[in-house]
Design a protein around this motif. Structure first.
Motif, short mmCIF file in Angstrom:
data_model
loop_
_atom_site.label_atom_id
_atom_site.label_comp_id
_atom_site.label_asym_id
_atom_site.label_seq_id
_atom_site.Cartn_x
_atom_site.Cartn_y
_atom_site.Cartn_z
N VAL A 160 0.83 -1.21 0.00
CA VAL A 160 0.00 0.00 0.00
C VAL A 160 0.86 1.26 0.00
O VAL A 160 0.42 2.33 0.40
N GLY A 161 2.11 1.13 -0.45
CA GLY A 161 2.94 2.30 -0.66
C GLY A 161 4.07 2.53 0.30
O GLY A 161 4.92 3.39 0.06
N SER A 162 4.11 1.81 1.42
CA SER A 162 5.24 1.85 2.36
C SER A 162 5.36 3.15 3.15
O SER A 162 6.28 3.30 3.95
N GLU A 163 4.45 4.10 2.93
CA GLU A 163 4.57 5.40 3.62
C GLU A 163 3.89 5.34 4.99
O GLU A 163 2.88 6.01 5.24
N THR A 164 4.46 4.52 5.89
CA THR A 164 3.93 4.38 7.23
C THR A 164 5.09 4.35 8.23
O THR A 164 6.26 4.27 7.83
N ARG A 165 4.75 4.36 9.48
CA ARG A 165 5.77 4.36 10.54
C ARG A 165 6.68 3.14 10.45
O ARG A 165 7.89 3.22 10.71
N THR A 166 6.12 1.99 10.10
CA THR A 166 6.89 0.75 10.02
C THR A 166 7.10 0.29 8.58
O THR A 166 7.53 -0.84 8.35
N GLY A 167 6.80 1.15 7.61
CA GLY A 167 7.05 0.83 6.21
C GLY A 167 8.42 1.29 5.78
O GLY A 167 9.12 2.01 6.49
N ALA A 168 8.81 0.87 4.58
CA ALA A 168 10.14 1.23 4.08
C ALA A 168 10.29 2.73 3.87
O ALA A 168 11.41 3.25 3.86
N GLY A 169 9.17 3.44 3.67
CA GLY A 169 9.23 4.89 3.52
C GLY A 169 9.31 5.64 4.83
O GLY A 169 9.46 6.86 4.83
N GLY A 170 9.22 4.92 5.94
CA GLY A 170 9.31 5.54 7.26
C GLY A 170 10.75 5.63 7.75
O GLY A 170 11.70 5.27 7.04
N PRO A 171 10.95 6.06 8.98
CA PRO A 171 12.29 6.34 9.48
C PRO A 171 13.02 5.13 10.09
O PRO A 171 14.17 5.27 10.50
N MET A 172 12.36 3.96 10.14
CA MET A 172 12.87 2.87 10.97
C MET A 172 14.29 2.44 10.59
O MET A 172 15.18 2.35 11.45
N LEU A 173 14.54 2.16 9.31
CA LEU A 173 15.85 1.62 8.93
C LEU A 173 16.95 2.66 9.14
O LEU A 173 18.01 2.34 9.69
N ASP A 174 16.71 3.88 8.71
CA ASP A 174 17.71 4.94 8.87
C ASP A 174 18.06 5.13 10.35
O ASP A 174 19.23 5.20 10.73
N GLU A 175 17.03 5.20 11.18
CA GLU A 175 17.27 5.42 12.61
C GLU A 175 17.97 4.21 13.24
O GLU A 175 18.85 4.37 14.09
N MET A 176 17.59 3.01 12.82
CA MET A 176 18.21 1.81 13.40
C MET A 176 19.69 1.73 13.03
O MET A 176 20.53 1.40 13.88
N LEU A 177 20.01 2.04 11.77
CA LEU A 177 21.42 2.01 11.36
C LEU A 177 22.23 3.05 12.14
O LEU A 177 23.37 2.80 12.54
N THR A 178 21.63 4.22 12.35
CA THR A 178 22.31 5.26 13.13
C THR A 178 22.58 4.79 14.55
O THR A 178 23.69 4.98 15.09
N LEU A 179 21.59 4.15 15.17
CA LEU A 179 21.76 3.65 16.53
C LEU A 179 22.80 2.54 16.59
O LEU A 179 23.60 2.47 17.54
N ILE A 180 22.81 1.66 15.59
CA ILE A 180 23.79 0.58 15.57
C ILE A 180 25.21 1.13 15.46
O ILE A 180 26.12 0.71 16.19
N MET A 181 25.40 2.09 14.56
CA MET A 181 26.74 2.67 14.41
C MET A 181 27.16 3.44 15.66
O MET A 181 28.33 3.39 16.06
#
Length: 325
Positions: A160-181
């Motif tokens: 349905v477009g990924s533009e959600t909090r837990t979709g690929a268009g949301g911030p989850m991956l970017d924020e998680m990578l930042t926290l991991i680094m």
């Protein structure tokens, strides 16, 4: 809802679904029930069905089936009387219906997955697109032995477009990578450089050539079952595999000892897309789009070559292993 002596349940249709595939299936409910003490997962046996109209009442149905999503796709759950469907579902989670404050529930096909075909060539199951890729990625991640940072990301809402909090268009991956680094004490000014020198393997279901509709496919690119994962290529960047990515894909397949294929859409048949371009746009990361070919994509029950899930897991393993070289 009670209509003409039947108990029915109101539903809303999610994503680009083959709606006719939901007819005459034994359906259950699955999801979570929310109470004051948290979420309770639930999965029921068959409790619902969407019966198709008999041919005697629609003599022209075989000339073209047209379904009104509001009127014709409402599941039946009972034959009259007072029915509390939420209470019936709650029994399967051992939850008191009075304690339920909210819920997230979907209809599911209750038929078990199956290997089929004369020589067991095929595998059929619900939601192969894209749980198959999640399974392959998890297997590869668990088997990986690396000093590098390896990540498996599985997103919601791709259909349905990924533009959600837990979709690929949301911030989850970017924020998680930042926290991991940050947890590895990597200086902030190096974060973007590290991501730019990383690789993203975007794994999603693709299209096998359909023997009954072969004209819908590019004549020179017709992926077949049990011939390995497919590299997805598209000039309009609906898929992001380029020449460099193709070389890497071929190398991983050779390292894994598996067959591999290429998918290109027919020019008169527009291509779908994946979360690869979304993640690449947000992160600026090199991305290769690939996956396992399917038949009946977006049906309630999809189908692939029985050997292809194993091939994809081996390809993902080779991808992670190559990062360590």
């Amino acid at each position: 809802m009670q209509v003409r002596g039947y108990n029915r349940v109101g539903v809303e249709i999610y994503g680009g679904v083959l709606v006719n595939s939901w007819l005459d299936r034994d359906l259950g409910f699955a999801g979570r029930l929310i109470t004051d003490d948290g979420a309770h997962l639930v999965r029921t046996p068959a409790m619902a069905r969407i019966p198709q109209l008999a041919i005697h009442l629609d003599r022209n149905v075989n000339d073209g089936l047209k379904l009104d999503r509001q009127q014709h796709l409402v599941p039946i759950v009972g034959a009259g009387g007072d029915v509390d469907i939420l209470a019936a579902i709650a029994q399967h989670a051992e939850v008191n219906p009075a304690d339920i404050k909210g819920f997230d529930l979907v209809l599911t096909d209750t038929q078990e997955p199956a290997v089929l075909g004369i020589d067991n060539d095929f595998f059929a199951a619900p939601r192969l697109d894209n749980l198959l890729s999640v399974h392959a990625g998890l297997r590869a991640l668990l088997d990986a032995e690396s000093e590098h940072i390896t990540v498996l990301a599985a997103f919601d809402h791709e259909e349905v477009g990924s533009e959600t909090r837990t979709g690929a268009g949301g911030p989850m991956l970017d924020e998680m990578l930042t926290l991991i680094m940050a947890s590895q004490s990597i200086p902030v000014h190096l974060h973007r450089s590290i991501i730019a020198h990383s690789k993203l393997f975007s794994a999603d279901g693709g299209h096998l050539v359909h023997p009954n509709y072969a004209d819908r496919h590019d004549p020179e690119h017709q992926p077949k079952p049990n011939h390995g994962p497919i590299l997805k290529v598209n000039a309009t960047q609906r898929y992001l595999s380029d020449g460099r990515g193709a070389a890497q894909f071929n190398h991983w397949a050779e390292q894994a000892g598996i067959p591999h294929q290429v998918f290109v859409s027919k020019n008169t048949q527009p291509s779908g897309s994946t979360i690869g371009p979304i993640s690449a746009t947000r992160l600026g990361i090199e991305t290769i789009d690939a996956g396992v070919g399917l038949l009946s994509m977006h049906s309630v029950r999809e189908m692939c070559g029985a050997q292809d899930p194993e091939y994809l897991a081996k390809l993902a393993g080779a991808f992670l292993q190559d990062l360590q070289a």
